[in-house]
Design a protein around this motif. Structure first.
Motif, mmCIF file in Angstrom:
data_model
loop_
_atom_site.group_PDB
_atom_site.id
_atom_site.type_symbol
_atom_site.label_atom_id
_atom_site.label_comp_id
_atom_site.label_asym_id
_atom_site.label_seq_id
_atom_site.Cartn_x
_atom_site.Cartn_y
_atom_site.Cartn_z
ATOM 1 N N ASP A 170 24.292 33.922 63.164
ATOM 2 C CA ASP A 170 24.850 33.868 64.511
ATOM 3 C C ASP A 170 24.350 32.608 65.216
ATOM 4 O OD1 ASP A 170 25.868 34.355 67.014
ATOM 5 O OD2 ASP A 170 24.497 35.986 67.494
ATOM 6 N N MET A 171 25.282 31.711 65.576
ATOM 7 C CA MET A 171 24.918 30.480 66.263
ATOM 8 C C MET A 171 24.604 30.705 67.730
ATOM 9 S SD MET A 171 27.351 27.367 64.930
ATOM 10 C CE MET A 171 26.612 26.267 66.132
ATOM 11 N N GLY A 172 24.974 31.866 68.260
ATOM 12 C CA GLY A 172 24.814 32.080 69.693
ATOM 13 C C GLY A 172 25.977 31.448 70.432
ATOM 14 N N TYR A 173 25.713 30.473 71.243
ATOM 15 C CA TYR A 173 26.687 29.619 71.929
ATOM 16 C C TYR A 173 27.471 30.336 73.021
ATOM 17 C CZ TYR A 173 30.097 25.910 72.618
ATOM 18 O OH TYR A 173 30.867 24.928 73.169
ATOM 19 N N THR A 174 27.918 31.537 72.790
ATOM 20 C CA THR A 174 28.721 32.250 73.779
ATOM 21 C C THR A 174 28.326 33.718 73.819
ATOM 22 O OG1 THR A 174 30.970 32.939 74.383
ATOM 23 C CG2 THR A 174 30.523 32.631 72.049
ATOM 24 N N ASN A 175 28.507 34.346 74.981
ATOM 25 C CA ASN A 175 28.249 35.775 75.118
ATOM 26 C C ASN A 175 29.481 36.613 74.817
ATOM 27 O OD1 ASN A 175 25.521 35.558 75.927
ATOM 28 N ND2 ASN A 175 26.138 35.081 78.018
ATOM 29 N N ASP A 176 30.603 35.957 74.570
ATOM 30 C CA ASP A 176 31.859 36.680 74.402
ATOM 31 C C ASP A 176 32.026 37.278 73.022
ATOM 32 O OD1 ASP A 176 32.554 35.976 77.003
ATOM 33 O OD2 ASP A 176 33.386 34.073 76.347
ATOM 34 N N PHE A 177 31.314 36.760 72.040
ATOM 35 C CA PHE A 177 31.367 37.302 70.690
ATOM 36 C C PHE A 177 30.192 36.765 69.894
ATOM 37 C CE2 PHE A 177 34.364 33.738 71.037
ATOM 38 C CZ PHE A 177 33.781 32.819 70.192
ATOM 39 N N TYR A 178 29.954 37.324 68.728
ATOM 40 C CA TYR A 178 28.949 36.806 67.801
ATOM 41 C C TYR A 178 29.576 35.644 67.037
ATOM 42 C CZ TYR A 178 26.493 41.203 68.735
ATOM 43 O OH TYR A 178 25.862 42.255 69.342
ATOM 44 N N TYR A 179 29.045 34.454 67.253
ATOM 45 C CA TYR A 179 29.606 33.229 66.672
ATOM 46 C C TYR A 179 28.986 33.042 65.279
ATOM 47 C CZ TYR A 179 31.578 28.486 67.058
ATOM 48 O OH TYR A 179 32.309 27.338 66.893
ATOM 49 N N MET A 180 29.613 33.652 64.276
ATOM 50 C CA MET A 180 29.073 33.635 62.919
ATOM 51 C C MET A 180 29.532 32.380 62.175
ATOM 52 S SD MET A 180 27.273 36.316 62.840
ATOM 53 C CE MET A 180 27.089 37.972 63.526
ATOM 54 N N VAL A 181 28.590 31.732 61.466
ATOM 55 C CA VAL A 181 28.923 30.478 60.803
ATOM 56 C C VAL A 181 28.057 30.288 59.569
ATOM 57 C CG1 VAL A 181 27.265 29.099 62.121
ATOM 58 C CG2 VAL A 181 29.337 28.001 61.242
ATOM 59 N N GLU A 182 28.563 29.547 58.612
ATOM 60 C CA GLU A 182 27.800 29.069 57.467
ATOM 61 C C GLU A 182 28.285 27.674 57.118
ATOM 62 O OE1 GLU A 182 25.261 29.107 55.999
ATOM 63 O OE2 GLU A 182 25.285 29.328 53.849
ATOM 64 N N PHE A 183 27.343 26.725 56.993
ATOM 65 C CA PHE A 183 27.667 25.357 56.623
ATOM 66 C C PHE A 183 27.351 25.143 55.145
ATOM 67 C CE2 PHE A 183 26.575 25.249 61.123
ATOM 68 C CZ PHE A 183 27.630 24.529 61.668
ATOM 69 N N PHE A 184 28.138 24.298 54.505
ATOM 70 C CA PHE A 184 27.919 23.977 53.094
ATOM 71 C C PHE A 184 27.481 22.515 52.980
ATOM 72 C CE2 PHE A 184 31.427 27.137 53.186
ATOM 73 C CZ PHE A 184 30.723 28.199 52.657
ATOM 74 N N SER A 185 26.280 22.303 52.454
ATOM 75 C CA SER A 185 25.796 20.932 52.293
ATOM 76 C C SER A 185 26.584 20.195 51.226
ATOM 77 C CB SER A 185 24.306 20.934 51.950
ATOM 78 O OG SER A 185 24.051 21.707 50.782
#
Length: 491
Positions: A170-185
């Motif tokens: 969860d990146m956080g960033y907003t209270n409106d939803f869980y901002y789920m992310v994964e980056f690929f190197s």
């Protein structure tokens, strides 16, 4: 011929203040106007028997409008993408995915124990996977603090062969939803991914945990996103005055990001200063700018207020003395020339610089010069050991102004008898004397003078204050900034 009777006027007057309370999208306003047209423009002979029905219709219309407003004003991931467009640093990758029609709608809805997990939007390409997850309670309100990812709750990403290639957070960033992310190197190489959620516990430190089953799984087709990937081979080589050769390799443009690759190689003299595996501890500093010298992105600068859109980076050893680097940015200019500027680099090298003092005689701060760095010792004290237990360890309190980097340095301490001790660090640091238009000036300030909070070197295992104490920097994270190289891209 249209006819408007007094009832029509009364209904419209009734609706007018209601509509002023909210701001309706054009599509909703148009739908209401169409409803009015069909409701109010009637033959005069029908008016008496329709009066009650029209009032009922007015109420229905209000409900329709308010429902539409609620739908349009509940923050969703689609709304998030649109709002990013107006920010100073827009997430161009998400906007590009939206423009290309690559926003997926998995329609996940899982209900248990009075909580409903919802996922309506997800974006995936070889750069990253992003999704908006919402969690509603039994009142229909989104609970932003109920879900934490960890051992009992995971969201994993698998490729077409079932191999786990990432784990979302969860990146956080907003209270409106869980901002789920994964980056690929490294760009993801698969035609399909599966996102699996194992959500079994809701709760946080302040409320009791709720056990349940909010598991989910859905597939995302990657073929269209993969087809947008473009590779540009680069040329450009430079050798620094101190023996580091830099070779630009390629740029890979993907839907949500741009990957920049280069390689570095140390000559024999540079390798001799960094024996063993010390040479692997390197950091590069560079930036991109347009041809008007306006900053686009910067990586590891000393500059204050720099532009940062780096999503992920990676490096690996190719062979002895040689490394490959990759940096993934949200964007780089595609249809106009821009400039790559190498600002500096740091590398762990053998040092041996040393300073000594007598703690009992330290009645006022004492400064020591260590290469281009300055350490001002203000005192010593015995503190509880950071390793736990009831033992004490010596703390050397100081403020530092470091021209070199400090991430990869290593110190040893020696007491009056010459006994050696390991040294650990404790405290905060930040940049000072940096400039808004210069990438190389400034120093690392160790400790915070304004808060009267010095930095500490903890002398592990030294449980008394010795007559004399010596500190030796065995490894310096040497910073080099006397470089002069830039390359124009997209010429």
């Amino acid at each position: 011929m249209s006819y408007h009777d007094p009832v029509d006027h009364e209904i419209k007057q009734f609706l007018k203040p209601k509509s002023q309370d909210v701001v309706l999208p054009d599509s909703v306003t148009l739908a209401m106007e169409n409803a009015f047209s069909s409701l109010f423009e009637q033959k005069s002979r029908k008016k008496s028997r329709l009066n009650k029905w029209r009032w009922t219709a007015a109420a229905i219309t209000i409900c329709f409008a308010l429902t539409a407003v609620m739908i349009y004003t509940v923050p969703t991931f689609a709304e998030m993408i649109r709002s990013l467009f107006s920010k100073d640093n827009p997430d161009i990758g998400l906007l590009r995915a939206k423009e290309l029609g690559l926003v997926h709608n998995p329609h996940i809805k899982v209900n248990d124990k009075g909580y409903t997990l919802v996922i309506e939007e997800a974006v995936a390409d070889p750069t990253r996977v992003t999704l908006a997850l919402q969690l509603f309670d039994n009142k229909g309100e989104h609970d932003r603090d109920k879900l934490s990812l960890g051992e009992s709750n995971t969201i994993t990403i698998k490729d077409a062969e079932g191999k786990t290639v990432g784990s979302m957070y969860d990146m956080g960033y907003t209270n409106d939803f869980y901002y789920m992310v994964e980056f690929f190197s490294e760009p993801l190489q698969t035609d399909k991914i599966t996102i699996e959620g194992n959500i079994n516990t809701l709760g946080n430190r302040n409320v009791p945990a709720i056990e349940g089953n909010w598991n989910f799984s859905f597939d995302l087709d990657m073929k269209e996103a993969n087809s947008k990937t473009q590779v540009e081979e680069l040329s450009g080589t430079y050798t620094t005055p101190h023996g580091l050769t830099v070779n630009l390799k390629r740029i890979t443009r993907m839907v949500q990001g741009v990957r920049f690759e280069l390689e570095t190689e140390l000559d024999d003299a540079a390798m001799a200063r960094s024996p063993g595996d010390l040479w692997e501890n390197q950091t590069l500093s560079f930036h991109f700018e347009n041809l008007k010298n306006e900053e686009i992105h910067s990586v590891n600068p000393r500059k204050s207020g720099y532009m940062d859109s780096l999503m992920t980076f990676d490096y690996s050893v190719i062979e002895e003395g040689k490394m490959r680097w990759s940096y993934t940015f949200k964007y780089l200019p595609e249809n106009e020339p821009y400039r790559f500027v190498l600002d500096g680099y740091s590398i762990a090298e053998v040092d041996g610089s040393k300073f000594s003092f007598r703690p009992a005689e330290l009645s006022e701060p004492k400064s020591f010069k260590v290469l281009k760095d300055r350490v001002e010792v203000i005192g010593t004290s015995l503190e509880k050991s950071q390793s736990g237990g009831e033992t004490n360890e010596l703390a050397v309190l100081f403020y530092g102004e470091m021209d070199n980097e400090v991430r990869n340095d290593a110190w040893k301490a020696y007491d009056s008898a010459g006994k050696q001790y390991n040294v650990s660090k404790r405290g905060s640091s930040g940049l000072e004397n940096s400039l808004p238009d210069h990438w190389r000036e400034g120093f690392i300030s160790m400790g915070d003078r304004k808060m009267n909070s010095p930095f500490e070197y903890r002398i592990e295992g030294l449980d008394h204050i010795p007559e004399e104490l010596s500190l030796m920097r065995e490894v310096v994270d040497k910073r080099y900034k006397d470089l002069n190289w830039s390359v124009i891209m997209n010429e």
